[in-house]
Scaffold this motif. Structure first.
Motif, mmCIF file in Angstrom:
data_model
loop_
_atom_site.group_PDB
_atom_site.id
_atom_site.type_symbol
_atom_site.label_atom_id
_atom_site.label_comp_id
_atom_site.label_asym_id
_atom_site.label_seq_id
_atom_site.Cartn_x
_atom_site.Cartn_y
_atom_site.Cartn_z
ATOM 1 N N PHE A 204 10.891 59.731 -16.392
ATOM 2 C CA PHE A 204 10.445 58.414 -16.589
ATOM 3 C C PHE A 204 9.715 58.166 -14.869
ATOM 4 C CE2 PHE A 204 11.468 53.786 -15.493
ATOM 5 C CZ PHE A 204 10.885 53.315 -16.484
ATOM 6 N N GLY A 205 10.217 58.417 -13.864
ATOM 7 C CA GLY A 205 9.530 58.290 -12.701
ATOM 8 C C GLY A 205 8.183 58.843 -12.629
ATOM 9 N N GLY A 206 8.114 60.163 -13.267
ATOM 10 C CA GLY A 206 6.775 60.843 -13.151
ATOM 11 C C GLY A 206 5.870 59.885 -14.010
ATOM 12 N N LEU A 207 6.190 59.388 -15.139
ATOM 13 C CA LEU A 207 5.541 58.542 -16.099
ATOM 14 C C LEU A 207 4.844 57.322 -15.263
ATOM 15 C CD1 LEU A 207 7.205 58.768 -19.499
ATOM 16 C CD2 LEU A 207 5.218 59.807 -18.777
ATOM 17 N N ILE A 208 6.118 56.913 -14.484
ATOM 18 C CA ILE A 208 5.644 55.510 -13.906
ATOM 19 C C ILE A 208 4.568 56.096 -12.665
ATOM 20 C CG2 ILE A 208 6.568 53.789 -12.249
ATOM 21 C CD1 ILE A 208 9.022 54.046 -13.919
#
Length: 227
Positions: A204-208
């Protein structure tokens, strides 16, 4: 006078009858003469019926003291007269000797029988002693076997008690193992869940970051382009 004569004659006849009559069923024995004549009448001139051997038992029927004869009856029922002096109230010496020898033989046989019985009793006593000794030996062996069985039974009881303790300990260990396995499974599940959450957060952090960084880069590039 005639009555007196008749009375005297009757008295004389009565006395003669009493003298010639004996007690019936009285037993006498022919004396030790080898053989004695049994005659038809109470005189030596009467015919001889038979010869009686010494010791022959006869039944006295009548005694004639005047002639010295006695009317007798033999065992086979024959009646006759025999000289009274050849009769004896006791069996002859030969018969008594035979009876004595017979009695001695019977006693000897009885003694032999008693001796045989004593031998039999002694043999039975010895056999009984041997049997008692054998039974005592067998009883001793059985007592020892019983003691061994009691000791073995006590050992079995002790072993059973030890086995019960071990089974109880094993049950406790199995229960602890199950608890540990359950706790391990929960920890593993929690760990997997944590890793999953961490991965999801990283993703999720990577996507963000993937969404934010390009925008930020475009802003910077547009800023520099203004100069």
């Amino acid at each position: 006078m005639k009555n007196c004569i008749d009375s005297s004659a009757f008295l004389f006849f009565l006395l003669g009858f009493l003298f010639t009559t004996s007690i019936s069923a009285e037993t006498r024995y022919v004396s030790d003469q080898l053989e004695v004549t049994l005659r038809r009448g109470p005189t030596l001139s009467h015919a001889i019926l038979r010869m009686l051997k010494s010791g022959t038992p006869v039944e006295v029927l009548e005694v004639d003291k005047e002639s010295g004869h006695t009317r007798v009856k033999t065992n086979n029922g024959q009646e006759g007269w025999i000289l009274t002096r050849y009769l004896s109230a006791e069996p002859t010496a030969r018969v008594q000797l035979e009876q004595l020898l017979k009695s001695m033989n019977q006693k000897e046989d009885a003694n032999v029988s008693v001796i045989e019985q004593l031998k039999t009793i002694r043999n039975e006593h010895e056999n009984a002693k041997q049997l008692i000794s054998q039974l005592e030996s067998e009883n001793k062996k059985l007592t020892e076997q019983l003691s061994s069985l009691k000791a073995a039974s006590a050992n079995v009881l002790n072993i059973e008690a030890d086995n019960k303790k071990l089974r109880d300990k094993l049950a406790d260990a199995e229960e602890r193992l199950n608890i540990l396995q359950n706790e391990s499974s929960e920890i593993e599940a929690r760990k997997n869940r944590d890793w999953f959450i961490t991965g999801a957060l990283v993703l999720f952090g990577g996507l963000i970051l993937g969404l934010i960084l390009p925008r930020f880069a475009r802003k910077r590039s547009s800023r520099y382009s203004d100069f």
